[in-house]
Design a protein around this motif. Structure first.
Motif, PDB file in Angstrom:
ATOM      1  N   GLN A  25       0.815  -1.210   0.000  1.00  0.00           N
ATOM      2  CA  GLN A  25       0.000   0.000   0.000  1.00  0.00           C
ATOM      3  C   GLN A  25       0.851   1.264   0.000  1.00  0.00           C
ATOM      4  N   GLY A  26       1.943   1.246   0.764  1.00  0.00           N
ATOM      5  CA  GLY A  26       2.819   2.409   0.810  1.00  0.00           C
ATOM      6  C   GLY A  26       3.411   2.739  -0.547  1.00  0.00           C
ATOM      7  N   PHE A  55       2.168   1.858  -3.417  1.00  0.00           N
ATOM      8  CA  PHE A  55       1.082   2.256  -4.309  1.00  0.00           C
ATOM      9  C   PHE A  55       0.731   3.724  -4.111  1.00  0.00           C
ATOM     10  N   GLU A  56       0.637   4.135  -2.852  1.00  0.00           N
ATOM     11  CA  GLU A  56       0.317   5.536  -2.564  1.00  0.00           C
ATOM     12  C   GLU A  56       1.436   6.448  -3.068  1.00  0.00           C
ATOM     13  N   TYR A  57       2.674   6.019  -2.866  1.00  0.00           N
ATOM     14  CA  TYR A  57       3.811   6.787  -3.371  1.00  0.00           C
ATOM     15  C   TYR A  57       3.724   6.906  -4.895  1.00  0.00           C
ATOM     16  N   SER A  58       3.398   5.814  -5.564  1.00  0.00           N
ATOM     17  CA  SER A  58       3.345   5.790  -7.027  1.00  0.00           C
ATOM     18  C   SER A  58       2.235   6.681  -7.557  1.00  0.00           C
ATOM     19  N   LEU A  59       1.090   6.671  -6.904  1.00  0.00           N
ATOM     20  CA  LEU A  59       0.003   7.569  -7.304  1.00  0.00           C
ATOM     21  C   LEU A  59       0.468   9.020  -7.265  1.00  0.00           C
ATOM     22  N   HIS A  60       1.163   9.356  -6.181  1.00  0.00           N
ATOM     23  CA  HIS A  60       1.652  10.728  -6.032  1.00  0.00           C
ATOM     24  C   HIS A  60       2.740  11.047  -7.045  1.00  0.00           C
ATOM     25  N   SER A  62       1.343  11.282 -10.647  1.00  0.00           N
ATOM     26  CA  SER A  62       0.539  12.496 -10.806  1.00  0.00           C
ATOM     27  C   SER A  62       1.428  13.734 -10.831  1.00  0.00           C
ATOM     28  N   VAL A  77      -7.650   2.810 -11.973  1.00  0.00           N
ATOM     29  CA  VAL A  77      -7.021   2.597 -10.663  1.00  0.00           C
ATOM     30  C   VAL A  77      -7.886   1.644  -9.845  1.00  0.00           C
ATOM     31  N   LEU A 100      -8.126  -0.484  -6.126  1.00  0.00           N
ATOM     32  CA  LEU A 100      -7.616  -0.676  -4.771  1.00  0.00           C
ATOM     33  C   LEU A 100      -7.784  -2.114  -4.293  1.00  0.00           C
ATOM     34  N   TYR A 127      -3.142  -3.993  -5.517  1.00  0.00           N
ATOM     35  CA  TYR A 127      -3.415  -2.667  -6.068  1.00  0.00           C
ATOM     36  C   TYR A 127      -2.930  -2.609  -7.521  1.00  0.00           C
TER      37      TYR A 127
END
Length: 212
Positions: free
Chosen positions: A156-157, A159-164, A167, A176, A178, A205
């Motif tokens: 999850q970490g 994935f969240e980093y990659s989204l940011h 973007s 996307v 989850l 994810y």
């Protein structure tokens, strides 16, 4: 996970230049010639034991698939899998993704897959993450104008980093998920890690991204 060293792996890879070219940089800009057709070329960075690209090759014979991996002892398993499956549209190279531009001409790729990459959780290792700005800039150069990145992870970490990161780089995110395995996504081909983690109940994810 520590991989068992196979001292014979390098020689075996070298003995199959039709599947694993000895000097892949020599084919830069000429991969269609290597495959013997003009089909789209999709690259998996960190292909591991090759389950994903072999499965994708079987599922999509009209696409050429390449796997990039830096460890002989792992890549030789992918070689065996490709040979056993008899898929003429799947090939592998033993190289580091940090040197992606040494092996692919600008716009030569149609898609890049990043599956269950090392999360490199420490801040000082951010540049090593395969969705960092450093790697995104290389993907942008290698992909054609309609090229995409497809990314899957159980972390999850990351994935969240990659989204940011994606973007912030200015890319467009789409599809996307989850919880991939409880979504309506069809024809998913699992990696070894994906099967292992999903059996343990881990959420998977996934995202797709393209350069604007």
């Amino acid at each position: 996970m520590r991989q068992r060293f196979k001292p014979w792996a390098k020689d075996k890879l070298l003995s199959h230049p039709d599947i694993s070219p000895v000097n892949p940089s020599e084919w830069k800009g000429k991969w269609s010639e290597y495959f013997g057709n003009g089909n789209p070329i999709h690259l998996e960075v960190g292909t591991g034991k090759g389950r994903f690209i072999t499965g994708m090759g079987i599922q999509n014979p009209q696409v050429n698939y390449m796997g990039m991996e830096i460890y002989d002892s792992i890549l030789v398993t992918a070689l065996d899998r490709i040979i056993d499956a008899g898929v003429p549209n799947v090939r592998i190279i033993r190289e580091n993704a940090e040197r992606l531009s040494d092996f692919f001409e600008e716009g030569e790729l149609d898609r890049i897959y990043l599956n269950f990459s090392d999360p490199w959780p420490k801040s000082k290792h951010e540049k090593r993450r395969l969705t960092s700005e450093f790697f995104l800039s290389q993907y942008e150069r290698a992909l054609n104008s309609n090229g995409e990145i497809h990314f899957k992870t159980d972390n999850q970490g990351l994935f969240e980093y990659s989204l940011h990161s994606i973007s912030k780089y200015g890319m467009t995110l789409k599809n996307v998920s989850l919880d991939l395995h409880n979504s309506d996504f069809e024809n998913n081909v699992m990696t070894e890690y994906e099967e292992k983690f999903s059996e343990k109940g881990f959420r998977i994810y996934r995202l797709e991204a393209e350069f604007k």
